[in-house]
Design an enzyme around this catalytic site. Sequence first.
Site, PDB file in Angstrom:
ATOM      1  N   ASP A  14       0.858  -1.187   0.000  1.00 21.72           N
ATOM      2  CA  ASP A  14       0.000   0.000   0.000  1.00 21.72           C
ATOM      3  C   ASP A  14       0.893   1.236   0.000  1.00 21.72           C
ATOM      4  O   ASP A  14       2.104   1.130   0.116  1.00 21.72           O
ATOM      5  CB  ASP A  14      -0.929   0.004   1.227  1.00 21.72           C
ATOM      6  CG  ASP A  14      -0.172  -0.252   2.513  1.00 21.72           C
ATOM      7  OD1 ASP A  14       0.925   0.303   2.685  1.00 21.72           O
ATOM      8  OD2 ASP A  14      -0.685  -1.014   3.355  1.00 21.72           O
ATOM      9  N   ASP A  18       1.650   4.992   1.672  1.00 27.28           N
ATOM     10  CA  ASP A  18       1.417   5.912   2.783  1.00 27.28           C
ATOM     11  C   ASP A  18       2.019   7.261   2.414  1.00 27.28           C
ATOM     12  O   ASP A  18       3.087   7.323   1.803  1.00 27.28           O
ATOM     13  CB  ASP A  18       2.091   5.386   4.053  1.00 27.28           C
ATOM     14  CG  ASP A  18       1.646   3.976   4.382  1.00 27.28           C
ATOM     15  OD1 ASP A  18       0.477   3.798   4.724  1.00 27.28           O
ATOM     16  OD2 ASP A  18       2.465   3.039   4.242  1.00 27.28           O
ATOM     17  N   ASP A  28       9.416   4.101  13.037  1.00 27.37           N
ATOM     18  CA  ASP A  28      10.044   2.972  13.731  1.00 27.37           C
ATOM     19  C   ASP A  28      11.452   2.654  13.204  1.00 27.37           C
ATOM     20  O   ASP A  28      12.450   2.934  13.858  1.00 27.37           O
ATOM     21  CB  ASP A  28       9.118   1.746  13.752  1.00 27.37           C
ATOM     22  CG  ASP A  28       8.523   1.388  12.400  1.00 27.37           C
ATOM     23  OD1 ASP A  28       8.872   2.022  11.384  1.00 27.37           O
ATOM     24  OD2 ASP A  28       7.706   0.439  12.339  1.00 27.37           O
TER      25      ASP A  28
HETATM   26  P1  ATP Z   1       3.699  -2.499   4.952  1.00 24.57           P
HETATM   27  O1  ATP Z   1       2.620  -1.519   4.572  1.00 24.57           O
HETATM   28  O2  ATP Z   1       4.396  -3.114   3.827  1.00 24.57           O
HETATM   29  O3  ATP Z   1       3.255  -3.457   5.979  1.00 24.57           O
HETATM   30  P2  ATP Z   1       4.884  -0.164   6.122  1.00 24.57           P
HETATM   31  O4  ATP Z   1       6.293   0.135   6.566  1.00 24.57           O
HETATM   32  O5  ATP Z   1       4.321   0.732   5.079  1.00 24.57           O
HETATM   33  O6  ATP Z   1       4.867  -1.664   5.692  1.00 24.57           O
HETATM   34  P3  ATP Z   1       2.622   0.595   7.702  1.00 24.57           P
HETATM   35  O7  ATP Z   1       2.020  -0.149   8.839  1.00 24.57           O
HETATM   36  O8  ATP Z   1       1.849   0.786   6.461  1.00 24.57           O
HETATM   37  O9  ATP Z   1       3.995  -0.146   7.408  1.00 24.57           O
HETATM   38  O10 ATP Z   1       3.073   2.007   8.283  1.00 24.57           O
HETATM   39  C1  ATP Z   1       3.542   3.053   7.442  1.00 24.57           C
HETATM   40  C2  ATP Z   1       4.709   3.748   8.096  1.00 24.57           C
HETATM   41  O11 ATP Z   1       4.288   4.343   9.339  1.00 24.57           O
HETATM   42  C3  ATP Z   1       5.874   2.839   8.486  1.00 24.57           C
HETATM   43  O12 ATP Z   1       6.746   2.621   7.419  1.00 24.57           O
HETATM   44  C4  ATP Z   1       6.524   3.638   9.587  1.00 24.57           C
HETATM   45  O13 ATP Z   1       7.302   4.677   9.072  1.00 24.57           O
HETATM   46  C5  ATP Z   1       5.330   4.260  10.304  1.00 24.57           C
HETATM   47  N1  ATP Z   1       4.854   3.419  11.413  1.00 24.57           N
HETATM   48  C6  ATP Z   1       3.884   2.477  11.366  1.00 24.57           C
HETATM   49  N2  ATP Z   1       3.716   1.906  12.569  1.00 24.57           N
HETATM   50  C7  ATP Z   1       4.581   2.488  13.404  1.00 24.57           C
HETATM   51  C8  ATP Z   1       4.881   2.346  14.792  1.00 24.57           C
HETATM   52  N3  ATP Z   1       4.245   1.455  15.542  1.00 24.57           N
HETATM   53  N4  ATP Z   1       5.843   3.147  15.315  1.00 24.57           N
HETATM   54  C9  ATP Z   1       6.482   4.067  14.550  1.00 24.57           C
HETATM   55  N5  ATP Z   1       6.261   4.229  13.258  1.00 24.57           N
HETATM   56  C10 ATP Z   1       5.318   3.476  12.673  1.00 24.57           C
HETATM   57 MG    MG Z   2       2.306   0.665   4.359  1.00 26.28          MG
END
Ligand code: ATP
Ligand code: MG
Length: 462
Positions: A84, A86, A167
């Site tokens: 996805d 963001d 994170d």
């Molecule tokens: P994927 O969507 O492939 O699972 P992602 O890294 O995009 O991986 P998301 O859950 O969509 O993960 O979150 C988007 C972004 O928000 C992350 O890349 C990170 O920068 C931030 N993020 C998400 N959860 C946390 C958290 N618990 N603590 C700090 N930052 C976070």
């Molecule tokens: Mg994501």
Amino acid sequence: MPKSIFTLVEQSVGKFRSFMSGNGKKKALIYQRREIPRDQHNVSRSVISEPAKKVLHRLNKSGYEAYLVGGGVRDILLGGIPKDFDIATNATPEEVHDLFRNSRLIGRRFRIVHVVFGREVIEVTTFRGNTTEADTDADDDRRTSEHGLLLRDNVYGNHEEDALRRDFTVNALYYCIRDFTIIDFANGIEDLRNRQLRLIGDPETRYREDPVRMLRAIRFAAKLGFDIEPETEAPIKELAPLLSHIPSARLFDEVLKLFSAGHGEATYDLLTRYNLLEPLFPETVRAIEAGEPDELIRQALRNTDARIAQGKSVTPYFLFAAMLWPALQAEWHRRQDNGDPVQPALHGAIGKVIGRQVQATSIPKRFSGPMKEIWELQMRLPRRQGKRAFVTMTHPRFRAAYDFLLVRENSGEIEPGLGQWWTEFQQADERRQERMLSELASDAPKKRKRRRKPAQRPPQQC
Ligand code: ATP
Ligand code: MG
């Protein structure tokens, strides 16, 4: 990723930031803003979805900063396809909401905006302030619990602060669609090259703020095949029990993410290695430690991984039915050893296991119902005589229960045979089905009256 990406153009001087580490000692960490121009990275607009580009352009045109961030940038840099997209922006959630009619404000813990384009949802978050500095007490918009858990975090910040509250360093890379640069505040590009997951800031503090970050470390390590950098890895085993402070509904969502990313078996191994399976499935861990095999879980996760690789969907109730099977078996055996007949022992065990599990992860009713049915049907599948096979086949959960039976056979829990019979029966025409049933009747041993021994293990076919 092209090599030239690491020929970095430094934009500003290095900055020292101080972080309060878990043991109270200050730790100095250096972060500096770096920009990687278009000709030195492989993020191309063609890989970014049209809706994500639309949101970025509209925010930019309205005078706001807006960047693609997180998995969207990370996965493209790694040559993959993001799950996805963001977006991070300096527009407030309300301003974003005003710009897009197809958007909704969501979240209590973090207020974010979902911009909806059919089945695709673009998540837009406003730059947030740096949460690792110990300035939380008087601030009404940011609250921490006695365990250091971040309860609410609606402090807006600037671009750099937004990067440093994320994170992992590889999740804090931003793509700017105006000039096609990538902006890296936390040395994420370097960690991406070394295939390492490194938390930004002091790991213990960051896990205490949000213990789910431990699960995210495992998820990304399994999905990306990355190592967890030693300092990021060190506190996990000890801090794993902090997950019990996380609301069960959030943990349910995290379990689904963990096991539906296509690397379920590797994830299971990592969770076990870092003591993280226990807070998610306490009864299962207890049953396995007491001698119940976990081969069925592994077999189910292998099947799930194969299904995902073929682009097929996975159902949460099947996953939970497998993850809780050792716990169910243990409880079912215990009840029968105490003299309960097979069927009531099963029903009692189902209630008990689900009742305990929902204290760790919730299981919405729409999933716990079908999960129970899969388990109950395991007792009906061996009974096929007369009209029973036909009736069983009309059960809405027959297909899932049959798949579950095959997993049990493949895992070595029960002798193979019954699964093959059902496979043939489903494919057979009416005449062949009748023949199969009459063969079954003639093969069946003559009924003899037997006295039930009270302390018997359940029959192996169930
Ligand atoms: P994927 O969507 O492939 O699972 P992602 O890294 O995009 O991986 P998301 O859950 O969509 O993960 O979150 C988007 C972004 O928000 C992350 O890349 C990170 O920068 C931030 N993020 C998400 N959860 C946390 C958290 N618990 N603590 C700090 N930052 C976070
Ligand atoms: Mg994501």
